[in-house]
Enzyme design. Structure first.
Site, short mmCIF file in Angstrom:
data_model
loop_
_atom_site.label_atom_id
_atom_site.label_comp_id
_atom_site.label_asym_id
_atom_site.label_seq_id
_atom_site.Cartn_x
_atom_site.Cartn_y
_atom_site.Cartn_z
N GLY A 55 3.23 -2.96 26.90
CA GLY A 55 4.18 -3.46 26.29
C GLY A 55 5.42 -2.29 26.47
O GLY A 55 5.00 -1.25 26.73
N CYS A 82 -2.24 0.07 29.22
CA CYS A 82 -1.43 1.09 28.82
C CYS A 82 -0.69 1.05 27.23
O CYS A 82 -1.75 1.08 26.66
CB CYS A 82 0.02 0.41 29.80
N TYR A 83 0.25 -0.14 26.96
CA TYR A 83 0.38 -0.01 25.31
C TYR A 83 -1.01 -0.29 24.79
O TYR A 83 -1.30 -0.78 23.58
CB TYR A 83 1.40 -0.98 25.29
N HIS A 168 -1.81 0.03 35.40
CA HIS A 168 -1.85 -1.10 36.08
C HIS A 168 -2.58 -1.52 36.49
O HIS A 168 -1.57 -1.62 37.93
CB HIS A 168 0.01 -1.03 35.48
N GLU A 170 -3.35 -4.46 37.45
CA GLU A 170 -1.92 -5.94 37.89
C GLU A 170 -1.37 -5.47 39.25
O GLU A 170 -1.37 -6.37 39.44
CB GLU A 170 -2.01 -6.35 35.95
N SER A 221 18.72 -25.24 46.89
CA SER A 221 20.18 -24.20 47.98
C SER A 221 19.53 -23.66 48.80
O SER A 221 20.10 -22.58 49.63
CB SER A 221 19.40 -23.14 46.54
N GLY A 222 18.08 -23.88 49.21
CA GLY A 222 18.05 -23.96 50.35
C GLY A 222 16.96 -23.33 50.80
O GLY A 222 16.34 -22.83 52.13
N ASP A 225 12.24 -22.69 47.35
CA ASP A 225 11.34 -23.22 45.99
C ASP A 225 12.03 -24.43 45.79
O ASP A 225 11.70 -25.35 45.87
CB ASP A 225 11.81 -21.52 45.03
N LYS A 365 5.57 -16.50 43.91
CA LYS A 365 5.66 -17.45 45.39
C LYS A 365 5.10 -17.09 46.36
O LYS A 365 5.05 -18.41 46.80
CB LYS A 365 6.72 -16.10 46.05
#
Ligand code: XMP
Length: 509
Positions: A55, A82-83, A168, A170, A221-222, A225, A365
């Site tokens: 965090g 971490c935090y 981290h 992840e 939008s092309g 997604d 993505k």
């Protein structure tokens, strides 16, 4: 009895959802909770393990989020990241100090073999991003691994099954991060792992169920997604979906034509095309602040969609290609610091009277690309680079004029062409020039020339949350640079951006 799920305390790190993503990839159920949750509620959830995320706060901040210390006495394995680890240390009587902020890679040196770091090479790369450090371990904790500057990089209280990591696991930059998380859930929490499978047919059926016979207007939008979103909806409800493309002039050249070629065979009609190039330029006149640009563009898109929706009778839904990283980066998490307002997130103004349909809201993505492939979209679309909603507007620092937009398009085409020719286009995550709004001196045609500096940004990323700049061959960089300087008017030099994310964001604005 536990119910095979991990409870993830969200202390607001930008990468909290990546932890969840990694665990979901292992077939593990994850419940993200607010740190203020009561211990009784945790007990009721019967988790097999608890993870405390990182965090932005320091444990000594007045308003620092905390958790009930009782959490550490439930006889449930806990991993603090971490935090999350600093908080465990503080709650259990260790000492945390605010140090110099550290961002970047380090080598992990394992001191003692243990389940969490099983099958991890010593001296593997880990990613640190922290301001505080634990300098005195709470009682019962042992050091498992260190880096050059952080003695307490990995720690454990074996008896209580409480583990802490200062780095981290992840993020992509941590070499064995996925293995570490897998070790925690499998070796320490005793959960079974399996590969996650995405069922496209299920997604289509869900849309069918939600929408029924109603009509959907879909903003395209092309990009991959929104195209996948529209195709999924078209597969679910056929002609009742109306893909709308607003030609703001800010998208990449050729976008409109590509969309027509995808939707025509699917719906036997073109997407609705709105020509708004002049309107966007006039609204952006004199605007230099990036957030203001985003807001103006976002509001204009919504306004134009609204107008279009009114023209089509009985529209009930507006569909958007929002994906998980858009949600997170626009403060999807309660405790996260706001980085940028992605204009396609945050819901619609109430007066639109349309329900929002975002079938990809919980996908990353790389998962969206997999869905695109399963749907049979052309390879160029499956592997297409992401392109931000505000488009070239956030790649032109300072005011956007028609001339500067033209320059940006020209430079953008050169970058795309040269990467494609050299076989690099599909290998990189994103690549684009940035008009930096800074001038430098050059010599052109024997005389002094004072023109704009163009920055080139090319990078790799698997998850959008982290990136590394691409080591393009020098010859290719040279080719791109000389073409931009020679072909794009008023450009004096090209520089290559080699900043990773974090700390830098991908876009310059
Ligand atoms: P940053 O710059 O935040 O970019 O590291 C992460 C990803 O998001 C894209 N991006 C945006 N996409 N609206 C969008 O739809 C936005 O305002 C926006 N800003 C950044 C960026 O291109 C990258 O893929």
């Amino acid at each position: 009895m536990t119910n095979n799920q991990i409870v993830l305390f969200d202390f607001g790190s930008q990468t909290t959802h990546l932890i969840s993503r990694r665990l979901k990839d292992l077939g593990i159920q994850v419940k993200i909770v607010d740190p203020g949750i009561k211990v009784k509620e945790i007990k009721d959830l019967k988790p097999s393990g608890i993870i405390l995320s990182g965090g932005p706060a320091s444990v000594y901040d007045k308003k620092a989020p905390t958790a009930d210390p009782e959490l550490l006495n439930l006889n449930i394995p806990v991993l603090g990241i971490c935090y999350g680890w600093q908080l465990i240390a503080k709650l259990m009587g260790g000492k945390v100090v605010s140090g110099q902020k550290e961002y970047g890679p380090a080598n992990l040196q394992i001191n003692q073999s243990n389940l969490l770091l099983k099958e991890i090479d010593s001296f593997s790369r880990v990613w640190l991003s922290h301001g505080d450090t634990v300098i005195k371990l709470p009682q019962g904790f042992k050091l498992l691994a260190k880096t050059k500057d952080v003695k307490t990089a990995a720690v454990a209280n074996f008896e209580k099954k409480i583990y802490g990591l200062q780095f981290h696991p992840e993020v992509e930059h941590t070499q064995f991060g996925k293995t570490i998380l897998k070790n925690f859930v499998k070796e320490i929490c005793g959960l079974k792992t399996r590969r996650r499978i995405i069922k496209v047919e299920k997604l289509i059926q869900e849309i069918k169920k939600t929408v029924g016979k109603q009509k959907v207007i879909c903003a395209v939008s092309g990009g991959v997604d929104s195209t996948v979103t529209a195709v999924l909806i078209a597969k679910a409800i056929g002609k009742n979906v109306y893909p709308v493309y607003i030609d703001s002039g800010l998208m990449r050249q050729g976008t409109k034509e590509e969309l027509i070629s995808i939707f025509q065979p699917l719906l036997q009609r073109k997407p609705v095309l709105i020509n708004a190039q002049k309107l966007f330029l006039s609204r952006l006149k004199g605007i230099t602040d990036p957030e203001e640009k985003r807001k103006i563009i976002g509001n204009l898109y919504i306004k134009l969609f609204n107008q279009e929706a009114k023209k089509i009778k009985n529209i009930s839904f507006l569909a958007q290609g929002t994906i998980y990283s858009d949600v997170i980066e626009s403060q999807g998490s309660k405790k996260a610091a706001k980085i940028k307002s992605h204009h396609n997130v945050g819901g619609l103004p109430k007066k639109m009277h349309l329900k929002l349909l975002e079938p990809l809201r919980y996908y990353y993505k790389d998962e969206v690309r997999l869905i695109a492939k399963k749907l049979g979209l052309p390879r160029s679309m499956v592997n297409k680079q992401p392109f931000p909603g505000p488009g070239q507007a956030i790649r032109i620092l300072g005011e956007i004029t028609a001339e500067r937009l033209k320059k940006q398009h020209q430079a953008d085409q050169i970058v795309l062409e040269e990467l494609k020719k050299a076989g690099w286009l599909e290998k990189v995550f994103q690549s684009f020039p940035v008009l930096t709004n800074t001038k430098s001196t050059a010599v052109k045609g024997d005389s002094r020339f004072y023109g704009e500096v163009v920055a080139l940004r090319v990078y790799d990323s698997a998850d959008i949350m982290t990136t590394n700049w691409t080591r393009l061959p020098y010859e290719l960089l040279q080719k791109i640079c000389s073409r931009i300087v020679n072909e794009v008017p008023e450009v004096s030099r090209v520089v290559y951006d080699i900043t990773t994310k974090p700390p830098a964001t991908m876009e310059w604005e």
